[in-house]
Design a protein around this motif. Structure first.
Motif, PDB file in Angstrom:
ATOM      1  N   PRO A  21       0.450   9.253  -9.740  1.00  0.00           N
ATOM      2  CA  PRO A  21       1.002   7.635 -10.026  1.00  0.00           C
ATOM      3  C   PRO A  21      -0.761   7.077 -10.267  1.00  0.00           C
ATOM      4  N   TRP A  22       0.093   6.248 -11.610  1.00  0.00           N
ATOM      5  CA  TRP A  22      -1.626   5.352 -11.889  1.00  0.00           C
ATOM      6  C   TRP A  22      -0.726   3.894 -12.538  1.00  0.00           C
ATOM      7  N   ARG A  23      -1.573   2.851 -12.466  1.00  0.00           N
ATOM      8  CA  ARG A  23      -2.008   1.420 -13.425  1.00  0.00           C
ATOM      9  C   ARG A  23      -3.106   1.725 -12.985  1.00  0.00           C
ATOM     10  N   LEU A  24      -3.485  -0.061 -14.111  1.00  0.00           N
ATOM     11  CA  LEU A  24      -4.210  -0.624 -14.025  1.00  0.00           C
ATOM     12  C   LEU A  24      -3.694  -1.859 -13.834  1.00  0.00           C
ATOM     13  N   GLN A  25      -4.777  -2.642 -13.385  1.00  0.00           N
ATOM     14  CA  GLN A  25      -4.445  -3.962 -13.226  1.00  0.00           C
ATOM     15  C   GLN A  25      -5.906  -4.818 -13.767  1.00  0.00           C
ATOM     16  N   LEU A  26      -5.229  -5.816 -14.683  1.00  0.00           N
ATOM     17  CA  LEU A  26      -6.554  -6.594 -15.765  1.00  0.00           C
ATOM     18  C   LEU A  26      -6.858  -7.700 -14.426  1.00  0.00           C
ATOM     19  N   ILE A  27      -7.900  -7.863 -14.653  1.00  0.00           N
ATOM     20  CA  ILE A  27      -8.862  -8.983 -13.752  1.00  0.00           C
ATOM     21  C   ILE A  27      -9.824 -10.286 -14.569  1.00  0.00           C
ATOM     22  N   PRO A  28      -9.999 -11.376 -14.364  1.00  0.00           N
ATOM     23  CA  PRO A  28     -11.497 -11.944 -14.890  1.00  0.00           C
ATOM     24  C   PRO A  28     -12.589 -10.914 -14.579  1.00  0.00           C
ATOM     25  N   ARG A  29     -13.209 -10.784 -15.521  1.00  0.00           N
ATOM     26  CA  ARG A  29     -14.517 -10.062 -15.881  1.00  0.00           C
ATOM     27  C   ARG A  29     -15.565 -10.358 -14.415  1.00  0.00           C
ATOM     28  N   ASP A  30     -15.314 -11.919 -14.244  1.00  0.00           N
ATOM     29  CA  ASP A  30     -16.725 -11.936 -13.296  1.00  0.00           C
ATOM     30  C   ASP A  30     -16.354 -12.191 -12.213  1.00  0.00           C
ATOM     31  N   THR A  31     -14.423 -11.736 -11.913  1.00  0.00           N
ATOM     32  CA  THR A  31     -14.127 -11.272 -10.213  1.00  0.00           C
ATOM     33  C   THR A  31     -14.428  -9.779  -9.928  1.00  0.00           C
ATOM     34  N   LEU A  32     -14.389  -9.054 -10.556  1.00  0.00           N
ATOM     35  CA  LEU A  32     -14.823  -7.470 -10.239  1.00  0.00           C
ATOM     36  C   LEU A  32     -15.024  -6.765  -9.274  1.00  0.00           C
ATOM     37  N   VAL A  33     -16.657  -7.459  -8.962  1.00  0.00           N
ATOM     38  CA  VAL A  33     -16.421  -7.563  -7.623  1.00  0.00           C
ATOM     39  C   VAL A  33     -16.036  -7.098  -6.435  1.00  0.00           C
ATOM     40  N   ALA A  34     -15.506  -8.945  -6.140  1.00  0.00           N
ATOM     41  CA  ALA A  34     -14.903  -9.030  -5.377  1.00  0.00           C
ATOM     42  C   ALA A  34     -13.254  -8.581  -4.884  1.00  0.00           C
ATOM     43  N   HIS A  35     -12.935  -8.482  -6.189  1.00  0.00           N
ATOM     44  CA  HIS A  35     -11.488  -7.765  -6.223  1.00  0.00           C
ATOM     45  C   HIS A  35     -12.122  -6.630  -5.615  1.00  0.00           C
ATOM     46  N   ILE A  36     -12.531  -5.689  -5.943  1.00  0.00           N
ATOM     47  CA  ILE A  36     -12.863  -4.167  -5.477  1.00  0.00           C
ATOM     48  C   ILE A  36     -13.227  -4.568  -3.960  1.00  0.00           C
ATOM     49  N   SER A  37     -14.225  -5.197  -3.582  1.00  0.00           N
ATOM     50  CA  SER A  37     -14.499  -5.934  -2.637  1.00  0.00           C
ATOM     51  C   SER A  37     -13.263  -6.147  -1.334  1.00  0.00           C
ATOM     52  N   GLU A  38     -11.898  -6.541  -1.692  1.00  0.00           N
ATOM     53  CA  GLU A  38     -10.651  -7.294  -0.904  1.00  0.00           C
ATOM     54  C   GLU A  38     -10.098  -5.381  -1.111  1.00  0.00           C
ATOM     55  N   HIS A  39      -9.232  -5.359  -2.038  1.00  0.00           N
ATOM     56  CA  HIS A  39      -9.603  -3.415  -2.227  1.00  0.00           C
ATOM     57  C   HIS A  39     -10.175  -2.512  -0.685  1.00  0.00           C
ATOM     58  N   GLU A  40     -11.268  -2.320  -0.733  1.00  0.00           N
ATOM     59  CA  GLU A  40     -11.826  -1.838   0.159  1.00  0.00           C
ATOM     60  C   GLU A  40     -11.885  -2.613   1.759  1.00  0.00           C
ATOM     61  N   GLN A  41     -11.471  -3.198   2.021  1.00  0.00           N
ATOM     62  CA  GLN A  41     -11.343  -3.990   2.923  1.00  0.00           C
ATOM     63  C   GLN A  41      -9.820  -4.002   3.492  1.00  0.00           C
ATOM     64  N   ALA A  42      -9.169  -3.927   2.597  1.00  0.00           N
ATOM     65  CA  ALA A  42      -7.504  -2.812   3.434  1.00  0.00           C
ATOM     66  C   ALA A  42      -7.592  -1.416   2.990  1.00  0.00           C
ATOM     67  N   GLY A  43      -9.009  -0.586   3.623  1.00  0.00           N
ATOM     68  CA  GLY A  43      -8.344   0.535   3.589  1.00  0.00           C
ATOM     69  C   GLY A  43      -8.920   1.526   2.382  1.00  0.00           C
ATOM     70  N   ARG A  44      -8.681   1.124   1.155  1.00  0.00           N
ATOM     71  CA  ARG A  44      -8.626   1.977  -0.077  1.00  0.00           C
ATOM     72  C   ARG A  44     -10.565   2.809  -0.609  1.00  0.00           C
ATOM     73  N   ARG A  45     -10.232   3.355  -0.457  1.00  0.00           N
ATOM     74  CA  ARG A  45     -11.925   3.844  -0.998  1.00  0.00           C
ATOM     75  C   ARG A  45     -12.178   3.939  -2.998  1.00  0.00           C
ATOM     76  N   LEU A  46     -13.984   3.452  -2.930  1.00  0.00           N
ATOM     77  CA  LEU A  46     -14.027   3.307  -4.930  1.00  0.00           C
ATOM     78  C   LEU A  46     -14.165   4.512  -5.000  1.00  0.00           C
ATOM     79  N   VAL A  47     -13.547   4.904  -5.936  1.00  0.00           N
ATOM     80  CA  VAL A  47     -13.777   6.036  -6.616  1.00  0.00           C
ATOM     81  C   VAL A  47     -13.993   6.516  -7.950  1.00  0.00           C
ATOM     82  N   GLY A  48     -15.178   7.327  -8.195  1.00  0.00           N
ATOM     83  CA  GLY A  48     -15.810   7.625  -9.426  1.00  0.00           C
ATOM     84  C   GLY A  48     -14.534   8.634 -10.383  1.00  0.00           C
ATOM     85  N   THR A  49     -15.260   8.560 -11.880  1.00  0.00           N
ATOM     86  CA  THR A  49     -14.212   9.181 -13.010  1.00  0.00           C
ATOM     87  C   THR A  49     -14.399  10.736 -12.245  1.00  0.00           C
TER      88      THR A  49
END
Length: 383
Positions: free
Chosen positions: A187-215
Motif C-alpha cells: 500500500p502506498w500513498r502520497l500526501q501534499l503539504i505546503p513545502r515550508d511545513t515539510l520538516v514539521a510534518h515529518i516530525s509529527e509522523h516521527e512523534q507518532a512512531g513512524r520511521r523516516l526512510v529513504g529511497t
C-alpha cells in the motif's frame, strides 16, 4: 522547482546519505537501510518525496478536458478518488505520467521531478478554448509518502493513493490476477503539504512512531511489487502493454485520445514487442549492475536493466525490459563493472503477450504474397 538543484532540508539529518539519479535531492537512506525497509514493510514509516513535481489544473472544464486528452477515464470523478494517467504520443508511446486526485475544485497531478515543467507546457498548448488554468505548483507543494492504502479524507491533506496493482474498470491485465499480485502487499500513498511545513510534518509522523526512510527502502519495495515508474522503466519506445500498465493507467473503452489507436490495436490484435521482468540477481560476488546495463541470454543481448535494488529479504533484485519472445525460464547474465552476474526471472508480462480479456480472433489473419502476417507489418508502423 528552483533553477538550482533541489536539496531537501531533511538531508541535514545526521546519517543522511543523498540519493542520485531520478531521486537526486532527497535521501537514499538515513544510516540503516535494512531497518528502514523493515519499518516500511510493517507500515510504520514515512518518506520524504519532496523532489516530485506537482501540477494543478483548475476551472470548470478540468476533468472533462483531461479525460479527452489522456488515457484515463475522468468524467464524473468523485473528489478524493485517485487515478493515474498517461499522455501518449500519436504512436502510443508513453510521454508523460501523472498520479491524479481532484479535491472538488482543483485537480492535482503528481509526476517525476523533471517532468512538471514539460507537462505544464504540454497541457498549456492543449488548452485551446477550455476553461482551465494550469500551474506548475512544485515550488509551493511537497509530497510525503506513507504505506497506507486509504484515500484521503476531506479533513486530510490532498492525498493520492497508488492504485497499483488493482485492475480498474476499463483496464486489463497481462500478468497475475490482482489477488495473486505481489503489489497487493505494498500500500502506498502520497500526501501534499505546503513545502515550508515539510520538516514539521515529518516530525509529527516521527512523534507518532513512524520511521523516516529513504529511497533505498521505497525503491526496493517498488521493485518487489513489480511497480513500473516513468523515470526508470520508460524509454522512447515504451507502450503501456509492455509493463502491464493497462491495469491502472489506461481505460480501453473511453472515447478517442492521442495514441488510442495503438493501445487498442496491440490489445485486440497484436502483442507488445517487449516485456517487463523482475530478476533475482546473484549476490554472492557483491556486484550490482547499474540501470541501463545489458541483459543477455548467453552471448545474445535481449534487454536492459531499468531499476536495481537491495531488498532486506530477497537480496539484490532488479526490474528489466526484455524482448517478448525470450523464454520465460531463461537464465540471464547482466553486465557489471568487473564482470557479469547471473539472474533468474520472475515473469511480470508473459511472453505470449495476450491480455486477460483479449477478444477472441474471428478467423485467420490474411497474409501477403510473401507469406508474412499483414497485422505484423501494420504494427511495425506504430511501434
Amino acid at each position: 522547482m528552483p533553477e538550482t538543484p533541489y536539496r531537501s532540508p531533511l538531508l541535514h539529518r545526521h546519517g543522511a546519505v543523498a540519493a542520485s539519479g531520478p531521486d537526486e535531492g532527497i535521501a537514499w537512506h538515513y544510516g540503516d537501510p535494512t531497518a528502514e525497509q523493515r519499518a516500511l514493510a510493517r507500515g510504520t514509516a514515512v518518506s520524504d518525496m519532496s523532489h516530485l513535481g506537482v501540477v494543478t489544473v483548475s476551472g470548470p472544464d478540468r476533468l472533462t478536458w483531461l479525460h479527452s486528452i489522456t488515457s484515463a477515464y475522468l468524467e464524473g470523478l468523485p473528489p478524493h478518488e485517485s487515478r493515474e494517467l498517461f499522455v501518449l504520443s500519436p504512436q502510443g508511446h508513453i510521454e508523460h505520467w501523472a498520479g491524479l486526485v481532484d479535491d472538488g475544485t482543483t485537480t492535482w497531478l503528481l509526476t517525476e521531478p523533471d517532468h512538471a515543467a514539460t507537462l505544464t507546457q504540454w497541457l498549456t498548448r492543449m488548452k485551446f478554448m477550455m476553461q482551465v488554468d494550469i500551474t506548475d505548483a512544485t515550488e509551493q507543494w511537497a509530497a510525503v509518502g506513507t504505506p497506507n492504502a486509504t484515500e484521503g479524507a476531506p479533513d486530510e491533506p490532498i492525498t493520492w493513493r497508488d492504485p497499483w496493482p488493482h485492475t480498474l474498470e476499463g483496464g486489463t491485465r497481462y500478468g497475475l490476477a490482482d489477488h495473486e499480485h505481489p503489489g497487493m502487499h505494498r500500500p502506498w500513498r502520497l500526501q501534499l503539504i505546503p513545502r515550508d511545513t515539510l520538516v514539521a510534518h515529518i516530525s509529527e509522523h516521527e512523534q507518532a512512531g513512524r520511521r523516516l526512510v529513504g529511497t533505498w527502502a521505497t525503491e526496493a519495495l517498488r521493485v518487489e511489487a513489480w511497480r513500473p515508474r516513468l523515470a526508470t522503466e520508460i524509454d522512447h519506445r515504451s507502450i503501456p502493454h509492455e509493463l502491464d500498465w493497462l491495469r491502472t493507467a489506461v481505460h480501453l473503452h473511453k472515447g478517442c485520445y492521442r495514441g488510442q489507436e495503438t493501445i487498442a490495436r496491440v490489445h485486440n490484435l497484436g502483442r507488445p514487442p517487449r516485456r517487463l521482468v523482475m530478476i533475482h540477481l546473484d549476490g554472492s560476488g557483491h556486484l550490482l549492475p547499474e540501470p541501463g546495463a545489458e541483459v543477455r541470454v548467453g552471448d545474445k543481448p535481449v534487454g536492459a536493466i531499468t531499476t536495481v535494488a537491495r531488498h532486506h529479504e530477497l537480496g539484490p533484485i532488479a526490474l528489466a525490459v526484455v524482448k517478448r519472445n525470450v523464454a520465460e525460464d531463461a537464465e540471464f547474465l547482466v553486465d557489471c563493472d568487473g564482470g557479469a552476474v547471473s539472474g533468474g526471472q520472475e515473469v511480470i508480462v508473459p511472453s505470449g503477450g495476450v491480455s486477460a480479456d483479449r477478444p477472441h480472433a474471428r478467423g485467420e489473419t490474411s497474409r501477403d504474397a510473401r507469406g508474412q502476417n499483414n497485422l505484423s507489418n501494420t504494427m511495425g508502423r506504430f511501434l
